[in-house]
Write a protein that holds these residues in place. Structure first.
Motif, PDB file in Angstrom:
ATOM      1  N   ILE A  96      51.814  31.821  49.240  1.00 41.74           N
ATOM      2  CA  ILE A  96      51.087  31.035  48.240  1.00 41.74           C
ATOM      3  C   ILE A  96      50.475  31.966  47.202  1.00 41.74           C
ATOM      4  O   ILE A  96      49.781  32.920  47.556  1.00 41.74           O
ATOM      5  N   VAL A  97      50.806  31.728  45.941  1.00 39.18           N
ATOM      6  CA  VAL A  97      50.227  32.494  44.839  1.00 39.18           C
ATOM      7  C   VAL A  97      49.216  31.595  44.148  1.00 39.18           C
ATOM      8  O   VAL A  97      49.574  30.510  43.672  1.00 39.18           O
ATOM      9  N   ASN A  98      47.973  32.026  44.088  1.00 37.29           N
ATOM     10  CA  ASN A  98      46.910  31.119  43.687  1.00 37.29           C
ATOM     11  C   ASN A  98      45.689  31.927  43.261  1.00 37.29           C
ATOM     12  O   ASN A  98      45.450  33.019  43.773  1.00 37.29           O
ATOM     13  N   SER A  99      44.915  31.395  42.328  1.00 32.87           N
ATOM     14  CA  SER A  99      43.664  32.074  42.001  1.00 32.87           C
ATOM     15  C   SER A  99      42.451  31.172  42.233  1.00 32.87           C
ATOM     16  O   SER A  99      41.353  31.484  41.803  1.00 32.87           O
ATOM     17  N   LEU A 100      42.690  30.041  42.895  1.00 32.13           N
ATOM     18  CA  LEU A 100      41.590  29.102  43.160  1.00 32.13           C
ATOM     19  C   LEU A 100      41.093  29.246  44.600  1.00 32.13           C
ATOM     20  O   LEU A 100      41.868  29.098  45.542  1.00 32.13           O
ATOM     21  N   PHE A 101      39.834  29.569  44.743  1.00 32.20           N
ATOM     22  CA  PHE A 101      39.228  29.696  46.077  1.00 32.20           C
ATOM     23  C   PHE A 101      37.891  28.950  46.057  1.00 32.20           C
ATOM     24  O   PHE A 101      36.898  29.467  45.549  1.00 32.20           O
ATOM     25  N   LEU A 102      37.860  27.751  46.589  1.00 34.27           N
ATOM     26  CA  LEU A 102      36.636  26.950  46.502  1.00 34.27           C
ATOM     27  C   LEU A 102      35.581  27.398  47.511  1.00 34.27           C
ATOM     28  O   LEU A 102      34.411  27.094  47.351  1.00 34.27           O
ATOM     29  N   ASP A 103      35.995  28.126  48.516  1.00 38.84           N
ATOM     30  CA  ASP A 103      35.050  28.674  49.481  1.00 38.84           C
ATOM     31  C   ASP A 103      34.511  29.990  48.932  1.00 38.84           C
ATOM     32  O   ASP A 103      35.253  30.967  48.807  1.00 38.84           O
ATOM     33  N   PRO A 104      33.218  30.008  48.571  1.00 37.27           N
ATOM     34  CA  PRO A 104      32.686  31.219  47.934  1.00 37.27           C
ATOM     35  C   PRO A 104      32.810  32.472  48.798  1.00 37.27           C
ATOM     36  O   PRO A 104      33.016  33.573  48.275  1.00 37.27           O
ATOM     37  N   ALA A 105      32.705  32.335  50.087  1.00 33.75           N
ATOM     38  CA  ALA A 105      32.822  33.510  50.951  1.00 33.75           C
ATOM     39  C   ALA A 105      34.233  34.092  50.876  1.00 33.75           C
ATOM     40  O   ALA A 105      34.425  35.313  50.821  1.00 33.75           O
ATOM     41  N   ALA A 106      35.214  33.190  50.834  1.00 34.46           N
ATOM     42  CA  ALA A 106      36.609  33.651  50.735  1.00 34.46           C
ATOM     43  C   ALA A 106      36.845  34.301  49.373  1.00 34.46           C
ATOM     44  O   ALA A 106      37.509  35.338  49.270  1.00 34.46           O
ATOM     45  N   LEU A 107      36.281  33.684  48.343  1.00 36.43           N
ATOM     46  CA  LEU A 107      36.451  34.237  46.986  1.00 36.43           C
ATOM     47  C   LEU A 107      35.777  35.608  46.875  1.00 36.43           C
ATOM     48  O   LEU A 107      36.312  36.539  46.277  1.00 36.43           O
ATOM     49  N   GLU A 108      34.586  35.697  47.489  1.00 39.67           N
ATOM     50  CA  GLU A 108      33.897  36.987  47.484  1.00 39.67           C
ATOM     51  C   GLU A 108      34.763  38.054  48.129  1.00 39.67           C
ATOM     52  O   GLU A 108      34.898  39.171  47.624  1.00 39.67           O
ATOM     53  N   GLN A 109      35.405  37.679  49.235  1.00 40.41           N
ATOM     54  CA  GLN A 109      36.237  38.646  49.959  1.00 40.41           C
ATOM     55  C   GLN A 109      37.406  39.140  49.092  1.00 40.41           C
ATOM     56  O   GLN A 109      37.729  40.326  49.095  1.00 40.41           O
ATOM     57  N   THR A 110      38.013  38.223  48.313  1.00 40.79           N
ATOM     58  CA  THR A 110      39.133  38.659  47.452  1.00 40.79           C
ATOM     59  C   THR A 110      38.626  39.663  46.420  1.00 40.79           C
ATOM     60  O   THR A 110      39.324  40.624  46.091  1.00 40.79           O
ATOM     61  N   ASN A 111      37.418  39.432  45.927  1.00 37.58           N
ATOM     62  CA  ASN A 111      36.841  40.377  44.952  1.00 37.58           C
ATOM     63  C   ASN A 111      36.597  41.741  45.587  1.00 37.58           C
ATOM     64  O   ASN A 111      36.913  42.778  44.997  1.00 37.58           O
ATOM     65  N   PHE A 112      36.021  41.727  46.800  1.00 36.32           N
ATOM     66  CA  PHE A 112      35.759  42.998  47.492  1.00 36.32           C
ATOM     67  C   PHE A 112      37.054  43.773  47.709  1.00 36.32           C
ATOM     68  O   PHE A 112      37.126  44.974  47.471  1.00 36.32           O
ATOM     69  N   GLU A 113      38.070  43.056  48.159  1.00 36.21           N
ATOM     70  CA  GLU A 113      39.348  43.726  48.460  1.00 36.21           C
ATOM     71  C   GLU A 113      39.975  44.301  47.185  1.00 36.21           C
ATOM     72  O   GLU A 113      40.513  45.399  47.180  1.00 36.21           O
ATOM     73  N   ARG A 114      39.887  43.512  46.133  1.00 32.08           N
ATOM     74  CA  ARG A 114      40.457  43.959  44.858  1.00 32.08           C
ATOM     75  C   ARG A 114      39.745  45.221  44.380  1.00 32.08           C
ATOM     76  O   ARG A 114      40.384  46.168  43.915  1.00 32.08           O
ATOM     77  N   PHE A 115      38.437  45.253  44.514  1.00 34.17           N
ATOM     78  CA  PHE A 115      37.688  46.418  44.031  1.00 34.17           C
ATOM     79  C   PHE A 115      37.871  47.640  44.931  1.00 34.17           C
ATOM     80  O   PHE A 115      37.684  48.778  44.465  1.00 34.17           O
ATOM     81  N   GLU A 116      38.256  47.437  46.174  1.00 28.63           N
ATOM     82  CA  GLU A 116      38.659  48.581  47.004  1.00 28.63           C
ATOM     83  C   GLU A 116      39.899  49.234  46.409  1.00 28.63           C
ATOM     84  O   GLU A 116      40.008  50.461  46.328  1.00 28.63           O
ATOM     85  N   ARG A 117      40.842  48.389  45.974  1.00 25.88           N
ATOM     86  CA  ARG A 117      42.056  48.907  45.329  1.00 25.88           C
ATOM     87  C   ARG A 117      41.700  49.628  44.021  1.00 25.88           C
ATOM     88  O   ARG A 117      42.232  50.692  43.714  1.00 25.88           O
ATOM     89  N   TYR A 118      40.783  49.036  43.252  1.00 24.77           N
ATOM     90  CA  TYR A 118      40.366  49.669  41.985  1.00 24.77           C
ATOM     91  C   TYR A 118      39.799  51.057  42.247  1.00 24.77           C
ATOM     92  O   TYR A 118      40.002  51.989  41.475  1.00 24.77           O
ATOM     93  N   LYS A 119      39.071  51.172  43.371  1.00 27.77           N
ATOM     94  CA  LYS A 119      38.462  52.462  43.707  1.00 27.77           C
ATOM     95  C   LYS A 119      39.555  53.511  43.952  1.00 27.77           C
ATOM     96  O   LYS A 119      39.473  54.643  43.468  1.00 27.77           O
ATOM     97  N   THR A 120      40.590  53.110  44.678  1.00 25.86           N
ATOM     98  CA  THR A 120      41.717  54.020  44.928  1.00 25.86           C
ATOM     99  C   THR A 120      42.342  54.444  43.604  1.00 25.86           C
ATOM    100  O   THR A 120      42.677  55.616  43.404  1.00 25.86           O
ATOM    101  N   ILE A 121      42.498  53.486  42.696  1.00 24.96           N
ATOM    102  CA  ILE A 121      43.112  53.787  41.401  1.00 24.96           C
ATOM    103  C   ILE A 121      42.251  54.797  40.636  1.00 24.96           C
ATOM    104  O   ILE A 121      42.760  55.776  40.082  1.00 24.96           O
TER     105      ILE A 121
END
Lengths: 177, 357
Positions: B208-233
């Motif tokens: 599933i490719v999607n950018s909608l996450f109505l559960d704020p905790a789940a959405l927060e987690q996607t942000n955290f994970e993304r910024f871990e990748r940004y840190k590596t970059i």
């Protein structure tokens, strides 16, 4: 040859950009560093066209030609606009069929060719640009037939290979003027 | 020796994209980047690719989203006002962790602005390509050869980190012709994309490719994970070039066309005995903080040369931690600083920070 900055200018449709591209390719094939930068924008549509070409031994820094060593003015507005920008000791080539006044600068070398008239008399009315380019190469001591033909081969598409000799002959006409 | 051809920067981007395996291009014409679309229109049908002129920039970026979902290399290009229109799509691509390559051949702004070169979309590219917390990898070529090389690099980085890479060029880079060695381009094998929506063949769960996450905790987690990748970059993908920095007491910061102009000025200043060098960021995000921090230890002054009212200068100040003054040398609205203007800024910095000469 040290770094030379060329500015080609005239009406849209006179082959200004093509002439510049040819000179850039000629330099590239002689192992030089080159750049080609056109004016782009609304003024191209039926108005004036220009392009700056830099050819030199060293890597090209800024591709913007603001003080040309060589100015090619194929119409009067171009001479009016760029005459004062030419480097002291530089060279100005004018198409004297269309540029009806003399060059005022006294610290530059001037070559005036009735290129448009010559092109018309030659039955190749669209090649005034290459007549001037022929004269430029001759004046700079860089008119070698092999190099000229090779560079023409790069700017003329294979489908129009018949135009290669036509262009070469036009350049020869200019060189011999 | 590779065979060099003269190409416009815009054409070099288009051909390099094809070499990198891009077979899908969506765009909408706008000066000064239209040659990209024109080139794709000519080439794509011949190689079984897809060129589509969308009805708008917004449509084009959403077509990019669609193809990116299938894991195929996909590109769109535009110029400043058109990139603004794509902002929503860029954010969605980020939210769905989709790789794509977006080209911005900048022109003067704001608004419809003009059509001459500019670098005034630096903030937009490095700070806020759209709403929400996200980054794009931003690459700034300073030659036609680099336009080609960074296009390939952009696709590879986008795939590797599942995000948008942007080429931030300008009208000069797009319109100028320089020799390019296309056969010198190195293309690495593409990475696996197990997340792509290419059919399950009834062998796995649906992707599933999607950018909608109505559960704020789940959405927060996607942000955290993304910024871990940004840190590596930030830690591993920074690119820059130093010019005469070894003994420099004055440091010019410039990218793209501004770096080309600055090089002329630096060469002239060196002839006058001024110890000046340049750091040219090639990645604008991640910004090459380390070389600036190091330069701040021995440089007495920094000059940010930009075709904007001063945008990168903020990153230079942050990187140098205000250990030395940072001044701006700029033109805007489609104007380009002359080498003489940059030289004057260098001379002024040398005088004000005595001993640099």
């Amino acid at each position: 040859m040290s770094t030379k900055q060329f500015l080609f200018s005239g009406f849209g449709g006179q082959g200004i950009l093509f002439a510049g591209k040819f000179v850039a390719y000629k330099g590239l094939m002689a192992g030089k560093n080159v750049s080609w930068l056109p004016s782009y924008g609304p003024e191209m549509r039926g108005g004036t066209a220009s392009c700056g070409v830099i050819v030199g031994d060293e890597a090209v820094g800024s591709p913007i030609v603001s003080t040309p060593d060589v100015l090619v003015a194929m119409n009067l507005p171009s001479l009016d606009k760029y005459e004062s920008s030419v480097a002291p000791g530089g060279i100005i080539f004018v198409d004297s069929t269309l540029v009806t006044r003399p060059v005022n600068r006294t610290d530059v070398t001037v070559y005036a060719l009735p290129a448009t008239q010559m092109a018309s008399d030659n039955g190749t009315p669209t090649l005034a640009n290459m007549i001037l380019v022929g004269k430029i190469l001759e004046a700079l001591g860089e008119f070698d037939e092999e190099g000229v033909r090779a560079a023409l081969g790069k700017v003329i598409s294979a489908k129009r290979a018949d135009m290669l000799d036509v262009n070469f002959n036009a350049m020869k006409l200019g060189a011999n003027y | 020796m590779s065979d060099k051809v003269l190409m416009k920067g815009n054409e070099a981007i288009a051909e390099a994209a094809i070499i990198a395996g891009c077979r899908h291009y969506f765009g909408y014409p706008i000066t000064p980047q239209t040659e990209i679309a024109a080139y794709m229109a000519k080439r794509m049908p011949k190689i079984g690719g897809c060129f589509l002129q969308a009805e708008s920039e917004i449509a084009a970026i959403n077509m990019v989203y669609g193809v990116a979902s299938t894991g195929k290399r996909v590109m769109t290009s535009s110029s400043s006002p058109g990139i603004s229109l794509k902002g929503e799509g860029l954010s969605y691509l980020a939210g769905a962790d989709l790789p794509s390559l977006v080209i911005n051949v900048q022109r003067g702004g704001p608004g419809l602005g003009g059509i001459q070169p500019s670098q005034s979309d630096y903030f937009q590219a490095t700070r806020a390509g759209g709403h929400g917390d996200f980054k794009m990898i931003v690459l700034a070529p300073a030659s036609v050869q680099e336009m080609a090389e960074l296009t390939v690099k952009g696709f590879e980085l986008a795939d590797k980190y599942r995000m948008t890479a942007m080429i931030l060029a300008d009208g000069t880079m797009g319109q100028m012709m320089e020799p390019v060695a296309l056969d010198a381009l190195k293309v690495n094998p593409t990475v696996e994309k197990p997340w792509a929506t290419v059919g399950t063949k009834m062998e796995r769960e649906h992707n599933i490719v999607n950018s909608l996450f109505l559960d704020p905790a789940a959405l927060e987690q996607t942000n955290f994970e993304r910024f871990e990748r940004y840190k590596t970059i930030e830690e591993t993908e920074t690119l820059y070039e130093e010019y005469l920095m070894d003994d420099a007491e004055i440091c010019v910061a410039a990218f793209g066309i501004a770096a080309r102009v600055s090089k002329n000025a630096i060469d002239e200043a060196r002839k006058q005995g001024i110890k000046v060098g340049m750091i040219r960021p090639i990645t604008l995000w991640p910004f090459p903080t380390a070389p600036f921090k190091k330069a701040a230890e021995h440089c007495k002054a920094f000059i940010s040369v930009e075709l904007s009212m001063g945008q990168m200068i903020e990153d230079v100040r942050l990187a140098t931690e205000c250990k030395a003054p940072v001044t701006l040398c700029n033109r805007v609205g489609g104007m380009i600083p002359s080498p003489e203007q940059v030289l004057a800024s260098i001379c002024k910095a040398a005088e004000q920070n005595g001993g640099a000469k």
